[in-house]
Design a protein around this motif. Structure first.
Motif, PDB file in Angstrom:
ATOM      1  N   GLN A   1       0.773  -1.253   0.132  1.00  0.00           N
ATOM      2  CA  GLN A   1       0.053  -0.142   0.041  1.00  0.00           C
ATOM      3  C   GLN A   1       0.942   1.294  -0.142  1.00  0.00           C
ATOM      4  OE1 GLN A   1      -3.306   0.045   2.771  1.00  0.00           O
ATOM      5  NE2 GLN A   1      -2.979  -2.105   3.161  1.00  0.00           N
TER       6      GLN A   1
ATOM      7  N   SER B   1      -6.119  -8.367  -2.657  1.00  0.00           N
ATOM      8  CA  SER B   1      -6.859  -7.137  -2.356  1.00  0.00           C
ATOM      9  C   SER B   1      -6.010  -5.921  -2.994  1.00  0.00           C
ATOM     10  CB  SER B   1      -7.366  -6.844  -0.989  1.00  0.00           C
ATOM     11  OG  SER B   1      -7.589  -5.674  -0.852  1.00  0.00           O
TER      12      SER B   1
ATOM     13  N   ASP C   1       1.978  -6.000   2.887  1.00  0.00           N
ATOM     14  CA  ASP C   1       1.085  -6.442   4.111  1.00  0.00           C
ATOM     15  C   ASP C   1       1.627  -7.716   4.533  1.00  0.00           C
ATOM     16  OD1 ASP C   1      -0.030  -3.930   4.024  1.00  0.00           O
ATOM     17  OD2 ASP C   1      -1.748  -4.840   2.939  1.00  0.00           O
TER      18      ASP C   1
ATOM     19  N   GLY D   1      -7.272  -2.903  -2.131  1.00  0.00           N
ATOM     20  CA  GLY D   1      -7.883  -1.866  -1.391  1.00  0.00           C
ATOM     21  C   GLY D   1      -6.849  -1.369  -0.460  1.00  0.00           C
ATOM     22  N   SER D   2      -7.238  -0.469   0.487  1.00  0.00           N
ATOM     23  CA  SER D   2      -6.251  -0.007   1.581  1.00  0.00           C
ATOM     24  C   SER D   2      -6.923  -0.119   2.853  1.00  0.00           C
ATOM     25  CB  SER D   2      -6.060   1.576   1.147  1.00  0.00           C
ATOM     26  OG  SER D   2      -7.394   2.268   0.725  1.00  0.00           O
ATOM     27  N   THR D   3      -5.942  -0.065   3.750  1.00  0.00           N
ATOM     28  CA  THR D   3      -6.153  -0.279   5.142  1.00  0.00           C
ATOM     29  C   THR D   3      -5.771   0.658   6.145  1.00  0.00           C
ATOM     30  OG1 THR D   3      -4.595  -1.540   5.807  1.00  0.00           O
ATOM     31  CG2 THR D   3      -6.560  -2.854   5.134  1.00  0.00           C
ATOM     32  N   LEU D   4      -6.851   1.176   7.273  1.00  0.00           N
ATOM     33  CA  LEU D   4      -6.501   2.170   8.268  1.00  0.00           C
ATOM     34  C   LEU D   4      -5.197   1.664   8.770  1.00  0.00           C
ATOM     35  CD1 LEU D   4      -7.230   4.769   9.538  1.00  0.00           C
ATOM     36  CD2 LEU D   4      -8.424   3.465  10.916  1.00  0.00           C
ATOM     37  N   GLU D   5      -4.846   0.566   9.159  1.00  0.00           N
ATOM     38  CA  GLU D   5      -3.868  -0.079   9.842  1.00  0.00           C
ATOM     39  C   GLU D   5      -2.629   0.297   9.135  1.00  0.00           C
ATOM     40  OE1 GLU D   5      -4.123  -4.311  10.168  1.00  0.00           O
ATOM     41  OE2 GLU D   5      -2.647  -4.361  11.786  1.00  0.00           O
ATOM     42  N   THR D   6      -2.414   0.113   7.768  1.00  0.00           N
ATOM     43  CA  THR D   6      -1.355   0.281   7.017  1.00  0.00           C
ATOM     44  C   THR D   6      -1.184   1.775   7.162  1.00  0.00           C
ATOM     45  OG1 THR D   6      -1.400  -1.700   5.778  1.00  0.00           O
ATOM     46  CG2 THR D   6      -0.135  -0.005   4.689  1.00  0.00           C
TER      47      THR D   6
ATOM     48  N   SER E   1      -2.890 -11.834   0.000  1.00  0.00           N
ATOM     49  CA  SER E   1      -4.247 -11.610  -0.648  1.00  0.00           C
ATOM     50  C   SER E   1      -4.166 -10.933  -1.808  1.00  0.00           C
ATOM     51  CB  SER E   1      -4.580 -10.380   0.579  1.00  0.00           C
ATOM     52  OG  SER E   1      -5.656  -9.563  -0.041  1.00  0.00           O
TER      53      SER E   1
END
Ligand code: PYC
Length: 405
Positions: free
Chosen positions: A248, A293, A287, A295-300, A291
């Motif tokens: 990401q 995916s 990550d 998409g993006s994550t808040l954690e990263t 996966s």
């Protein structure tokens, strides 16, 4: 009045032909550059590049556009060094401005073992003609005044590998420039054409099937996909030692220019640079889970910005505008897989690009095209053959591949 808009179509719509000499799967930088150099360097123009989505819709449009050659192994430095040289000439070669800014690239070292690592890279780089050297906090501070070089941070900056020719290029333009070059030389690009099967007879690839319903015959089929390289290879019964992970990145709102270097910290798993428009591009390592995916994550995001703030505390009020993910096909040694597959004629791999594929587009394209046209594997890509994994001849770039270690 002069026309304000470009009238020329950069590539045309073509009807799929029943037969090509070469079908390339994947219309990113790799697939397109293979077709470009096949035509330009070897006169092979009966070539189609197919992609299930739009041109550059995979990792070519999702990477963070960093170009560098400061790798760790002799094989890697030769290979990425040739790619950097090709990138330096590419705007002229394609007659298309790719906005290559060779602003310089710094890999920070925060620990004694990281200093050993950058020292080793600098020595290998210098010995092979790649411009890199170790620099110390005084010079780092001069080059990147906004970087916290005090002894306050959790990981103080102790040294850096400075690679002046590294930098950033406009990644979409590289895709469009190559696609236009393919078209100009007589090849074809076919976006939105998904390969659903690859035909093989008597250990020889004979063609592909697509969602357009046609059987297309071909002497060579090249797997130049990212994210899906294992799926495509399984169509011919080849299992690749590849695990796919998301990676990401994000960009901030534009700021006044204050940073004209790419700054990478492997210990903090983060890299930061400022674009010509003023935005900060920031990214992290892959990550930690497999996966598909994008998409993006808040954690990263929290991890990226938290670590970027350790390097540049003054950025604490800057807003992030966008975040996205790409798919990294990780091999065990963090080097790609290039070349033919033993026991299967006509199937060529240009895969396993992990976090380093974009910077290798030109050299892979040129050398894979040479392999197909001359039927001989060029020395520069031989170390990256698939069989290295069973021969125990790994090319370990873990210490120099992006922000991973
Ligand atoms: O290898 O420079 C790199 C890189 C940056 C982000 C991902 N890979």
């Amino acid at each position: 009045m002069r026309a304000l808009f470009r009238k020329e179509k950069m590539w045309q719509r073509h009807k799929l032909k029943p037969r090509y000499d070469v079908v390339v799967i994947g219309a990113g930088v790799h697939g397109l550059s293979i077709a470009y150099y096949l035509a330009k360097n070897h006169g092979l123009t009966n070539v189609a590049v197919l992609d299930k989505v739009y041109l550059g819709g995979g990792n070519s449009g999702r990477n963070t556009a960093i170009i560098r050659a400061n790798y760790m192994t002799v094989e890697g430095v030769h290979f990425y060094g040739e790619s950097l040289k090709l990138y330096e000439e590419l705007s002229k070669d394609l007659n298309f401005n790719l906005l290559f800014s060779q602003i310089g690239h710094l890999s920070l070292a925060h620990t004694d073992s990281a200093i050993n690592g950058v020292w080793r890279r600098a020595e290998v780089n210098k010995a092979l003609g790649v411009n890199s050297r170790v620099i110390w906090p005084d010079e780092i501070k001069r080059l990147v005044p906004a970087l916290d070089t005090s002894d306050r941070p959790r990981y103080p900056v102790k040294a850096a590998l400075y690679h002046p020719p590294g930098g950033v290029i406009r990644h979409d333009a590289v895709v469009w420039g190559y696609a236009r070059g393919v078209e100009k030389h007589g090849g074809e690009v076919h976006p939105r054409t998904e390969v659903t099967a690859i035909d093989v007879k008597d250990h020889q690839v004979t063609g592909v099937r697509t969602d357009k319903g046609d059987v297309i015959r071909a002497d060579y089929v090249v797997n130049a996909t990212s994210g899906y390289c294992t799926t495509i290879s399984r169509m011919v019964g080849v299992d690749l030692p590849v695990v796919t992970h998301p990676l990401q990145a994000c960009v901030t709102e534009p700021l006044k220019p204050f940073l004209d270097k790419v700054v990478v910290s492997a210990n903090l798993h983060v890299y930061v640079y400022q674009t010509d428009r003023g935005e900060l591009v920031m990214g992290s390592e892959i990550d930690p889970y497999s996966s598909y995916s994008q998409g993006s994550t808040l954690e990263t995001l929290e991890s990226i910005v938290g670590h970027a703030l350790e390097l540049f505390p003054a950025l604490r009020n800057v807003r992030v505008l966008r975040q996205w993910g790409g798919l990294c096909d990780m091999t065990p040694d963090y080097s790609p897989i290039l070349g033919e597959v033993d026991g299967l004629n006509g199937f060529v791999l240009d895969v396993g690009w992990g976090t380093y594929g974009f910077k290798a587009g030109p050299v892979s394209g040129k050398r894979v095209a040479e392999l197909i046209a001359t039927k001989r594997t060029p020395d520069i890509i031989r170390p990256f053959r698939l069989s290295r994994f069973r021969e125990d001849k790994l090319v370990s770039e873990k210490g120099a591949a992006a922000v991973s270690h």
